[in-house]
Design an enzyme around this catalytic site. Structure first.
Site, mmCIF file in Angstrom:
data_model
loop_
_atom_site.group_PDB
_atom_site.id
_atom_site.type_symbol
_atom_site.label_atom_id
_atom_site.label_comp_id
_atom_site.label_asym_id
_atom_site.label_seq_id
_atom_site.Cartn_x
_atom_site.Cartn_y
_atom_site.Cartn_z
ATOM 1 N N ARG A 50 0.845 -1.195 0.000
ATOM 2 C CA ARG A 50 0.000 0.000 0.000
ATOM 3 C C ARG A 50 0.877 1.240 0.000
ATOM 4 O O ARG A 50 1.262 1.734 1.065
ATOM 5 C CB ARG A 50 -0.916 -0.006 1.226
ATOM 6 C CG ARG A 50 -1.866 -1.189 1.269
ATOM 7 C CD ARG A 50 -2.628 -1.215 2.576
ATOM 8 N NE ARG A 50 -3.564 -2.324 2.638
ATOM 9 C CZ ARG A 50 -4.329 -2.600 3.693
ATOM 10 N NH1 ARG A 50 -4.247 -1.828 4.771
ATOM 11 N NH2 ARG A 50 -5.155 -3.619 3.671
ATOM 12 N N ASP A 52 1.845 5.096 -0.079
ATOM 13 C CA ASP A 52 1.164 6.261 0.490
ATOM 14 C C ASP A 52 0.832 7.298 -0.578
ATOM 15 O O ASP A 52 1.305 7.218 -1.717
ATOM 16 C CB ASP A 52 2.061 6.916 1.548
ATOM 17 C CG ASP A 52 2.214 6.058 2.791
ATOM 18 O OD1 ASP A 52 1.305 5.269 3.089
ATOM 19 O OD2 ASP A 52 3.248 6.186 3.466
ATOM 20 N N ARG A 197 11.519 6.016 3.569
ATOM 21 C CA ARG A 197 11.574 7.471 3.685
ATOM 22 C C ARG A 197 12.316 7.907 4.939
ATOM 23 O O ARG A 197 13.017 8.924 4.945
ATOM 24 C CB ARG A 197 10.158 8.034 3.649
ATOM 25 C CG ARG A 197 9.501 7.898 2.266
ATOM 26 C CD ARG A 197 8.003 8.053 2.309
ATOM 27 N NE ARG A 197 7.616 9.374 2.789
ATOM 28 C CZ ARG A 197 6.356 9.706 3.091
ATOM 29 N NH1 ARG A 197 5.387 8.820 2.970
ATOM 30 N NH2 ARG A 197 6.083 10.922 3.503
#
Length: 245
Positions: A50, A52, A197
């Site tokens: 999934r 973002d 990230r």
């Protein structure tokens, strides 16, 4: 029933992420609507991960089950005709009955792109992280080496994660520089929520000498978010490839 495997690329700029949502635009939702229109029945797809809001993909993988009434090439052509310009089906293929895009995956590669210059580029704003500070690439590479291997990556897991086990294995991290463009490549058996990230932001902080190099081992041995509070923007992240046996 046929199990169809899709490889999908998308520009995540104008999506609220992969997962279908009732009122917001999602990649999963857009693809399901197109498939349901073409096949004249409700179709639900399962994705490998999934991503973002704002995250892009070169090689997202998804599957769905259906008694396919047409050749794969015809379905691919029809889907790409109906899909919006920021989503494209790269490939369609039949998969084994027990294949699942998410649960059958054994690894992933992500790319993170940085524009390392004093001046920002408006044309790259949605596709890279503008980082205007001087960097020591050698320091970054030395920190990268310490991150490779099997570790408890709790220090690089954002709050809100549903993961029961924070241990992951990073097989490789690469850094390429072309002028003022930097590109990290992370390959591992899986990644925690916002882990890539967080890693990218951390490595940039090390490269700017804002975090000492020796903190890397400490963060893996004694997890803490004290040095990993920054999350690099979604715009620089790309799901490159998902691996299967």
């Amino acid at each position: 029933m046929d199990i169809i495997k899709m490889i999908i690329e998308y520009d995540g700029t104008h999506f609220y992420g992969w997962q279908r949502q009732t009122k917001s635009r999602s990649i999963q939702g857009v693809i399901e609507r197109v498939l349901s229109k073409i096949l004249k029945k409700d179709i639900e797809i399962d994705g490998a991960g999934r991503t973002d809001a704002g995250v892009h993909a070169y090689g997202q993988v998804a599957t769905f089950g259906c008694d396919l009434p047409m050749p794969l090439e015809s379905l691919k052509r029809a889907m790409n005709n109906f899909l919006p310009s920021d989503v494209r089906i790269v490939d369609l293929d039949f998969a084994d009955a027990d294949f699942h895009a998410r649960y059958s995956a054994i690894g992933k590669t992500y790319v993170y792109k940085i524009k390392n210059s004093k001046e920002r580029d408006v044309f790259l704003a949605n596709y890279s992280y503008h980082y205007p500070y001087d960097l020591d690439d050698d320091l970054i590479r030395r920190a990268m080496e310490k991150l490779i291997g099997k570790h408890d990556f709790s220090s690089f897991m954002a709050s809100g994660s549903s993961a029961q086990n924070p241990v992951r294995t990073i097989h490789a991290i690469d850094l390429k520089r072309s002028g003022n463009m930097l590109e990290f490549t992370f390959t591992g058996d899986g990644f925690l929520y916002k882990m890539v990230r967080l890693l990218a932001a951390y490595l940039l902080e090390v490269g700017q000498s804002r975090i000492p190099l020796d903190k890397t081992e400490e963060l893996l041995e004694n997890p803490t978010r004290a040095y990993t509070s920054k999350v690099a923007p979604a715009a620089g992240l790309y799901l490159k490839e998902v691996y299967y046996n």
